[in-house]
Design a protein around this motif. Sequence first.
Motif, short mmCIF file in Angstrom:
data_model
loop_
_atom_site.label_atom_id
_atom_site.label_comp_id
_atom_site.label_asym_id
_atom_site.label_seq_id
_atom_site.Cartn_x
_atom_site.Cartn_y
_atom_site.Cartn_z
N ARG A 26 0.84 -0.84 -0.13
CA ARG A 26 -0.07 -0.40 -0.09
C ARG A 26 0.79 1.27 0.20
O ARG A 26 0.47 2.68 -1.02
N HIS A 27 2.16 0.98 0.57
CA HIS A 27 2.74 2.44 0.69
C HIS A 27 3.48 2.23 -0.45
O HIS A 27 3.60 3.69 -0.69
N LEU A 28 3.73 1.52 -0.89
CA LEU A 28 4.47 2.04 -2.35
C LEU A 28 4.01 2.26 -3.40
O LEU A 28 4.62 2.75 -4.18
N VAL A 29 2.68 2.24 -3.37
CA VAL A 29 2.07 1.84 -4.44
C VAL A 29 1.30 3.87 -4.67
O VAL A 29 1.25 4.72 -4.97
N VAL A 30 1.23 3.85 -3.09
CA VAL A 30 0.80 5.72 -2.41
C VAL A 30 2.42 6.64 -2.66
O VAL A 30 1.81 7.40 -4.04
N HIS A 31 3.33 5.62 -2.46
CA HIS A 31 4.67 6.38 -3.47
C HIS A 31 4.25 6.72 -4.91
O HIS A 31 5.42 7.40 -5.25
N THR A 32 4.28 5.60 -5.72
CA THR A 32 4.56 5.44 -6.55
C THR A 32 3.95 5.94 -7.88
O THR A 32 4.37 6.57 -8.82
N THR A 33 2.62 6.19 -7.29
CA THR A 33 1.89 7.11 -7.91
C THR A 33 1.30 8.75 -6.96
O THR A 33 0.55 9.27 -8.04
N ALA A 34 2.83 9.19 -6.85
CA ALA A 34 3.20 10.44 -6.43
C ALA A 34 2.96 11.73 -7.51
O ALA A 34 2.10 12.59 -7.59
N TYR A 35 3.45 10.61 -8.39
CA TYR A 35 3.58 11.26 -10.13
C TYR A 35 3.64 11.16 -11.18
O TYR A 35 3.91 9.72 -11.10
N ARG A 36 2.80 11.46 -11.75
CA ARG A 36 2.17 10.37 -13.58
C ARG A 36 3.52 10.23 -13.77
O ARG A 36 4.67 11.51 -13.81
N GLY A 37 3.91 9.32 -14.43
CA GLY A 37 4.82 9.39 -14.83
C GLY A 37 5.83 8.29 -14.45
O GLY A 37 6.99 7.68 -14.86
N LEU A 38 6.24 8.56 -13.33
CA LEU A 38 6.82 8.01 -11.75
C LEU A 38 7.18 6.50 -12.10
O LEU A 38 7.93 5.70 -11.61
N ALA A 39 5.58 5.65 -12.34
CA ALA A 39 6.12 4.28 -12.69
C ALA A 39 6.94 3.21 -13.30
O ALA A 39 7.25 3.10 -13.21
N ALA A 40 6.46 4.02 -14.41
CA ALA A 40 7.26 3.98 -15.69
C ALA A 40 8.43 4.23 -15.46
O ALA A 40 9.67 3.44 -15.73
N THR A 41 9.01 5.14 -14.52
CA THR A 41 10.57 5.67 -15.06
C THR A 41 10.93 4.71 -13.64
O THR A 41 11.95 4.69 -13.75
N LEU A 42 9.77 4.28 -12.48
CA LEU A 42 11.35 3.25 -12.26
C LEU A 42 11.54 2.00 -12.37
O LEU A 42 12.67 1.85 -12.39
N MET A 43 10.89 2.09 -13.65
CA MET A 43 10.51 0.38 -13.74
C MET A 43 11.51 0.36 -14.88
O MET A 43 12.53 -0.35 -14.92
N SER A 44 12.27 1.24 -14.97
CA SER A 44 13.17 1.56 -16.36
C SER A 44 14.19 1.51 -15.61
O SER A 44 15.95 1.61 -16.45
N SER A 45 14.54 2.19 -14.42
CA SER A 45 15.76 2.76 -13.44
C SER A 45 15.88 1.75 -12.95
O SER A 45 17.43 1.31 -12.50
N ILE A 46 15.12 0.68 -12.70
CA ILE A 46 15.29 -0.42 -11.83
C ILE A 46 16.39 -1.58 -12.24
O ILE A 46 17.10 -2.12 -10.61
N ARG A 47 16.64 -1.39 -14.25
CA ARG A 47 17.61 -2.83 -13.45
C ARG A 47 19.00 -1.81 -14.49
O ARG A 47 19.49 -1.94 -15.31
N ASP A 48 18.93 -0.63 -14.31
CA ASP A 48 20.09 0.34 -14.91
C ASP A 48 20.76 1.31 -13.93
O ASP A 48 20.81 2.22 -13.59
N PRO A 49 21.94 0.57 -13.26
CA PRO A 49 22.47 0.90 -12.61
C PRO A 49 23.91 2.22 -12.87
O PRO A 49 23.83 3.44 -12.14
#
Length: 190
Positions: A94-117
């Motif tokens: 629940r906390h993670l969903v709230v954090h990730t929906t703070a800004y439109r586009g954040l979910a996609a940005t985080l997913m593209s960053s999680i495997r990019d050191p």
Amino acid sequence: MTTTQRPMRADARRNYERLLAAAGAAFAEQGTEASLEDVARAAEVGIGTLYRHFPTRRALLEAVLHDGVVTLDVRARELLESDSPEEALLEWMRHLVVHTTAYRGLAATLMSSIRDPGSELYVSCQTMRSSSARLLAAAQRAGAIRHDVTDADLIKLVNAIAWAGEHGDDDAERLLGLMMDGLRVRYERS
């Protein structure tokens, strides 16, 4: 030989703080693709000042998200002390969903960053992933969650729910419930 970073001058610190505030407001209103020129203008600094502090959009986003990521990590550590690892995992998501929906586009940005050191958001993504892994492992040890579920699966599913929320599906709690149903260990009746 170690290099020590000099503290920011007072005017540079003020500019930095104004940029963070302006970026937070712009990202909340327009999403993560908000105009950086507008951010600089709202902070009453030039675009060069913005880029001196934050060489990329993701560096600025990382700075804006920093305190929230620290708070999430602290919350995950608190939840590890829960008597119900399954409920702790659900609360974490629940906390993670709230954090990730703070800004439109954040979910996609985080997913593209999680495997990019090389991404400025990588460390934050790894912090969230590590927190998820600890809570998931506790729920698996308790026998509540299937052992074939990985922390990467969990992050992808939570980000999918956040992405759906960005695109008009405001039923995150129901989607989290469906997700938990799929994650739970099933016992066959004899």
